[in-house]
Design a protein around this motif. Sequence first.
Motif, PDB file in Angstrom:
ATOM      1  N   HIS A 102      51.157  77.829 125.387  1.00 27.85           N
ATOM      2  CA  HIS A 102      51.695  79.115 125.835  1.00 27.85           C
ATOM      3  C   HIS A 102      52.921  78.913 126.724  1.00 27.85           C
ATOM      4  O   HIS A 102      53.553  79.881 127.126  1.00 27.85           O
ATOM      5  CB  HIS A 102      50.636  79.894 126.625  1.00 27.85           C
ATOM      6  CG  HIS A 102      49.462  80.308 125.796  1.00 27.85           C
ATOM      7  ND1 HIS A 102      49.407  81.503 125.114  1.00 27.85           N
ATOM      8  CD2 HIS A 102      48.296  79.672 125.508  1.00 27.85           C
ATOM      9  CE1 HIS A 102      48.263  81.588 124.461  1.00 27.85           C
ATOM     10  NE2 HIS A 102      47.566  80.485 124.678  1.00 27.85           N
ATOM     11  N   MET A 103      53.208  77.664 127.062  1.00 24.21           N
ATOM     12  CA  MET A 103      54.208  77.393 128.090  1.00 24.21           C
ATOM     13  C   MET A 103      55.340  76.499 127.597  1.00 24.21           C
ATOM     14  O   MET A 103      56.042  75.893 128.406  1.00 24.21           O
ATOM     15  CB  MET A 103      53.514  76.725 129.298  1.00 24.21           C
ATOM     16  CG  MET A 103      52.405  77.570 129.888  1.00 24.21           C
ATOM     17  SD  MET A 103      51.308  76.634 130.964  1.00 24.21           S
ATOM     18  CE  MET A 103      52.434  76.068 132.218  1.00 24.21           C
ATOM     19  N   PHE A 104      55.523  76.406 126.280  1.00 22.30           N
ATOM     20  CA  PHE A 104      56.537  75.490 125.750  1.00 22.30           C
ATOM     21  C   PHE A 104      57.945  75.806 126.273  1.00 22.30           C
ATOM     22  O   PHE A 104      58.759  74.909 126.446  1.00 22.30           O
ATOM     23  CB  PHE A 104      56.551  75.532 124.222  1.00 22.30           C
ATOM     24  CG  PHE A 104      55.400  74.820 123.570  1.00 22.30           C
ATOM     25  CD1 PHE A 104      54.676  73.842 124.236  1.00 22.30           C
ATOM     26  CD2 PHE A 104      55.036  75.125 122.263  1.00 22.30           C
ATOM     27  CE1 PHE A 104      53.610  73.190 123.627  1.00 22.30           C
ATOM     28  CE2 PHE A 104      53.975  74.472 121.645  1.00 22.30           C
ATOM     29  CZ  PHE A 104      53.262  73.503 122.330  1.00 22.30           C
ATOM     30  N   VAL A 105      58.232  77.090 126.478  1.00 21.52           N
ATOM     31  CA  VAL A 105      59.602  77.447 126.864  1.00 21.52           C
ATOM     32  C   VAL A 105      59.694  77.862 128.334  1.00 21.52           C
ATOM     33  O   VAL A 105      60.635  78.521 128.743  1.00 21.52           O
ATOM     34  CB  VAL A 105      60.165  78.584 125.968  1.00 21.52           C
ATOM     35  CG1 VAL A 105      60.249  78.138 124.527  1.00 21.52           C
ATOM     36  CG2 VAL A 105      59.325  79.837 126.094  1.00 21.52           C
ATOM     37  N   THR A 106      58.715  77.473 129.125  1.00 22.08           N
ATOM     38  CA  THR A 106      58.715  77.937 130.516  1.00 22.08           C
ATOM     39  C   THR A 106      59.305  76.931 131.493  1.00 22.08           C
ATOM     40  O   THR A 106      59.432  77.224 132.677  1.00 22.08           O
ATOM     41  CB  THR A 106      57.278  78.198 131.000  1.00 22.08           C
ATOM     42  OG1 THR A 106      56.540  76.976 130.870  1.00 22.08           O
ATOM     43  CG2 THR A 106      56.607  79.297 130.209  1.00 22.08           C
ATOM     44  N   GLY A 107      59.601  75.735 131.033  1.00 26.06           N
ATOM     45  CA  GLY A 107      60.030  74.692 131.962  1.00 26.06           C
ATOM     46  C   GLY A 107      58.949  73.651 132.140  1.00 26.06           C
ATOM     47  O   GLY A 107      59.101  72.706 132.920  1.00 26.06           O
ATOM     48  N   GLN A 108      57.874  73.799 131.397  1.00 28.02           N
ATOM     49  CA  GLN A 108      56.844  72.759 131.384  1.00 28.02           C
ATOM     50  C   GLN A 108      57.460  71.474 130.827  1.00 28.02           C
ATOM     51  O   GLN A 108      58.353  71.521 129.979  1.00 28.02           O
ATOM     52  CB  GLN A 108      55.697  73.225 130.475  1.00 28.02           C
ATOM     53  CG  GLN A 108      54.605  72.204 130.254  1.00 28.02           C
ATOM     54  CD  GLN A 108      53.563  72.701 129.251  1.00 28.02           C
ATOM     55  OE1 GLN A 108      52.434  72.909 129.594  1.00 28.02           O
ATOM     56  NE2 GLN A 108      53.972  72.892 128.012  1.00 28.02           N
ATOM     57  N   SER A 109      56.984  70.341 131.310  1.00 29.37           N
ATOM     58  CA  SER A 109      57.492  69.063 130.823  1.00 29.37           C
ATOM     59  C   SER A 109      57.390  68.979 129.301  1.00 29.37           C
ATOM     60  O   SER A 109      56.367  69.342 128.727  1.00 29.37           O
ATOM     61  CB  SER A 109      56.678  67.934 131.464  1.00 29.37           C
ATOM     62  OG  SER A 109      56.647  66.817 130.619  1.00 29.37           O
ATOM     63  N   VAL A 116      60.294  77.858 119.998  1.00 32.74           N
ATOM     64  CA  VAL A 116      61.464  78.252 120.784  1.00 32.74           C
ATOM     65  C   VAL A 116      62.049  79.543 120.215  1.00 32.74           C
ATOM     66  O   VAL A 116      62.454  80.451 120.951  1.00 32.74           O
ATOM     67  CB  VAL A 116      62.530  77.133 120.786  1.00 32.74           C
ATOM     68  CG1 VAL A 116      63.809  77.602 121.459  1.00 32.74           C
ATOM     69  CG2 VAL A 116      61.970  75.896 121.479  1.00 32.74           C
ATOM     70  N   HIS A 117      62.050  79.655 118.883  1.00 30.85           N
ATOM     71  CA  HIS A 117      62.597  80.857 118.246  1.00 30.85           C
ATOM     72  C   HIS A 117      61.624  82.035 118.337  1.00 30.85           C
ATOM     73  O   HIS A 117      62.027  83.177 118.559  1.00 30.85           O
ATOM     74  CB  HIS A 117      62.908  80.543 116.776  1.00 30.85           C
ATOM     75  CG  HIS A 117      63.358  81.748 115.998  1.00 30.85           C
ATOM     76  ND1 HIS A 117      64.508  82.438 116.295  1.00 30.85           N
ATOM     77  CD2 HIS A 117      62.786  82.403 114.948  1.00 30.85           C
ATOM     78  CE1 HIS A 117      64.640  83.453 115.456  1.00 30.85           C
ATOM     79  NE2 HIS A 117      63.609  83.456 114.638  1.00 30.85           N
ATOM     80  N   LEU A 118      60.329  81.740 118.184  1.00 27.41           N
ATOM     81  CA  LEU A 118      59.355  82.827 118.024  1.00 27.41           C
ATOM     82  C   LEU A 118      58.717  83.281 119.333  1.00 27.41           C
ATOM     83  O   LEU A 118      58.184  84.386 119.417  1.00 27.41           O
ATOM     84  CB  LEU A 118      58.246  82.392 117.047  1.00 27.41           C
ATOM     85  CG  LEU A 118      58.732  82.088 115.624  1.00 27.41           C
ATOM     86  CD1 LEU A 118      57.618  81.436 114.814  1.00 27.41           C
ATOM     87  CD2 LEU A 118      59.192  83.363 114.938  1.00 27.41           C
ATOM     88  N   ASN A 119      58.737  82.424 120.349  1.00 29.39           N
ATOM     89  CA  ASN A 119      58.069  82.763 121.599  1.00 29.39           C
ATOM     90  C   ASN A 119      58.608  84.065 122.187  1.00 29.39           C
ATOM     91  O   ASN A 119      59.804  84.293 122.190  1.00 29.39           O
ATOM     92  CB  ASN A 119      58.273  81.621 122.616  1.00 29.39           C
ATOM     93  CG  ASN A 119      57.305  81.730 123.759  1.00 29.39           C
ATOM     94  OD1 ASN A 119      57.416  82.602 124.598  1.00 29.39           O
ATOM     95  ND2 ASN A 119      56.326  80.855 123.768  1.00 29.39           N
ATOM     96  N   GLY A 120      57.705  84.906 122.645  1.00 29.31           N
ATOM     97  CA  GLY A 120      58.116  86.152 123.290  1.00 29.31           C
ATOM     98  C   GLY A 120      58.568  87.222 122.320  1.00 29.31           C
ATOM     99  O   GLY A 120      59.109  88.251 122.726  1.00 29.31           O
ATOM    100  N   THR A 121      58.370  87.000 121.018  1.00 31.62           N
ATOM    101  CA  THR A 121      58.767  88.011 120.035  1.00 31.62           C
ATOM    102  C   THR A 121      57.521  88.694 119.465  1.00 31.62           C
ATOM    103  O   THR A 121      56.384  88.310 119.770  1.00 31.62           O
ATOM    104  CB  THR A 121      59.526  87.392 118.853  1.00 31.62           C
ATOM    105  OG1 THR A 121      58.602  86.616 118.071  1.00 31.62           O
ATOM    106  CG2 THR A 121      60.664  86.496 119.305  1.00 31.62           C
ATOM    107  N   TYR A 122      57.771  89.666 118.582  1.00 34.93           N
ATOM    108  CA  TYR A 122      56.660  90.355 117.928  1.00 34.93           C
ATOM    109  C   TYR A 122      55.867  89.447 116.997  1.00 34.93           C
ATOM    110  O   TYR A 122      54.761  89.778 116.600  1.00 34.93           O
ATOM    111  CB  TYR A 122      57.170  91.599 117.177  1.00 34.93           C
ATOM    112  CG  TYR A 122      56.964  92.831 118.017  1.00 34.93           C
ATOM    113  CD1 TYR A 122      55.792  93.571 117.929  1.00 34.93           C
ATOM    114  CD2 TYR A 122      57.924  93.228 118.940  1.00 34.93           C
ATOM    115  CE1 TYR A 122      55.575  94.666 118.734  1.00 34.93           C
ATOM    116  CE2 TYR A 122      57.716  94.317 119.753  1.00 34.93           C
ATOM    117  CZ  TYR A 122      56.529  95.037 119.641  1.00 34.93           C
ATOM    118  OH  TYR A 122      56.308  96.115 120.453  1.00 34.93           O
TER     119      TYR A 122
END
Lengths: 108, 542
Positions: B307-314, B381-387
């Motif tokens: 759930h955190m791939f694009v949040t700044g997680q290592s 990266v493309h799909l996160n946070g989308t519908y």
Amino acid sequence: MSHIVVPQKTYIYIFLTLIGLTALTTGVAYVDLGPFNTVVALAIAFSKMLLVILFFMNVRNSSGLIRIIIVAAFFWFALLIAFTMSDYRTRTWTPAPDSWSSAPPTHP
Amino acid sequence: MSTATLEPRVHAPRNYLNADYGWKSWLFTLDHKRIALLYLVSITFFFIVGGSFAVLMRIQLVDPQGAIVQPETYNKLFTLHGVVMIFFFLIPSIPAVLGNFLVPLMVGARDLAFPKLNLLSWYIYIVGGLFTLYSTIAGGVDTGWTFYTPYSSTYSNTQVTAVAVGVFITGFSSILTGLNFIVTIHKMRAPGLTWFRMPLFLWAMYATSIIMVLGTPVLAITIFLLALEHLFHVGIFSPALGGDPLLFQHLFWFYSHPAVYIMILPAMGVVSEIIACFSRKRIFGYKIVAFSSVAIAVLGFLVWGHHMFVTGQSVYAGIIFSLLSFLVAIPSAIKVFNWTATLYKGSISFDAPMLYAMGFIGLFTMGGLTGLFLASLATDVHLNGTYFVVAHFHYIMVGGAVMGYLGGIHFWWPKISGRKYPNGWAALAAAIIFIGFNLTFFPQFVLGYLGMPRRYAFYPAEFQVLNVMSSAGATVLGVGYLIPLIYLFWSMRYGPIAEPNPWGATGLEWQTPSPPPTENFSKIPVVTEEAYAYAEQEAGHE
């Protein structure tokens, strides 16, 4: 499984020991042990936790199944810590690109 | 038979429904079956509340500029929809209703191990629910159901604390239910009911209970820390106070990802029962299906970082979480393949519960496979946070868990109520729900792929056609959900009397009258055969 009756004085001794360890935690907080500050505090906390589990929760006289469940809970907690630390300990392995400024953004 | 139908009250034998009357007999009951019905009524109420928020959202999104509410209100709508549906409907749905009703019956016991704890869990659930309803009336909350910090702890001026307290309280209800099931399954199985003779529903409930007991306390602690920061400005998650916002996400998802399995594992258990019964066969690879439930429960705890791939997680942690997320697909796929293999050369009949089970398999498979897109570091990266994400988890949580729940309700309704429902209407409702669901959520996959972000009250005009399709589908889906509510309610008074085993199913719950007596069994049964002994049953008839 036979039911083991724990004498009341055991609970009193354990309670007094826990109070003593709490006082010790408070006392140690006033002494600067350098890098051992956290180590000592955690060691005292761990001892208190063991006393509660073994005596107040009576795991000392419990079946193997209960012990497995206690161990499983700690194992799960270890998973939480280990995988969270896998993030924190490796975040800096890949440095930020030079173009990423650490200066605060300027607002127009 | 017909005499009994005309005069059920005169001739009805004593059962858990007519054993006592009056509100006290319900609100102070210790009977697991009555507590299950208390939960049934409560979660249906919350389903309607959560569904109402969804209706308003879908109306809003018919118009690219937003049809009815301001963005601030829209933020509250999607937050409360998520909170109510997840914590007050989906998580308690199958465990608290069907689990409460069936676990003692299936193990051949007279009740759960701790009946008083069971009633307490319902009261705790209700208190948690009341807190959340209060917060709705008092202005709502706009953080999203995930309560991400630092917005929730520092910036939001909505009812974050009240909702957090509601969720915190109801978590204990979940823990008590899980604890009760674990002890009951360990200690109260009927003579001869060994672990590998248990129905797969019990294995699923056992695995679910492990998650409930081991995961929910972490959510409670996380919410406590959030409240601590929100109310007393103790620096834990907020960078301004020296905390780390990603720590909140780690702790939150440590519970909330396994929570998805709290929803889906019980539904998988239900589907196993239905598939076996309506194909008249033992589940193919019984043991591997049983162990796959436990594997999902364990592996499900190790994937939260996706759930955190694009949040700044290592990125290195991301690689591990991605790999583990792919691994959890294996036990899920085992189940789907084994259900399909069970159907092979089975004597299949398509009664309403089977239609829901088939719907579950299709929708869950789509939800699961689209999850792999999100478990991949690059595509996420493309799909996160989308519908796309919204569609994916609705395929799992609504297409999967709700279909499983409805399948289970239809399968065991004759046992629960002692009445049959009209099968034609039930089949029609299953078809409408399947069509309505796909019309609602499939367009959202496309919207997400095209780049429409979730949680926005308005959108570019080019996305309108797909959004209108989705809203139209929601209308169909709403009708589909309404129909069972009507005919099940109708059947309680007018439905034909159900015999003890109307489906000819195996399992101890079918060996007692419908509805069961308060004590479940006049004599504790002795189990002498494997689960799903349909072949032996058929041989006995010949």
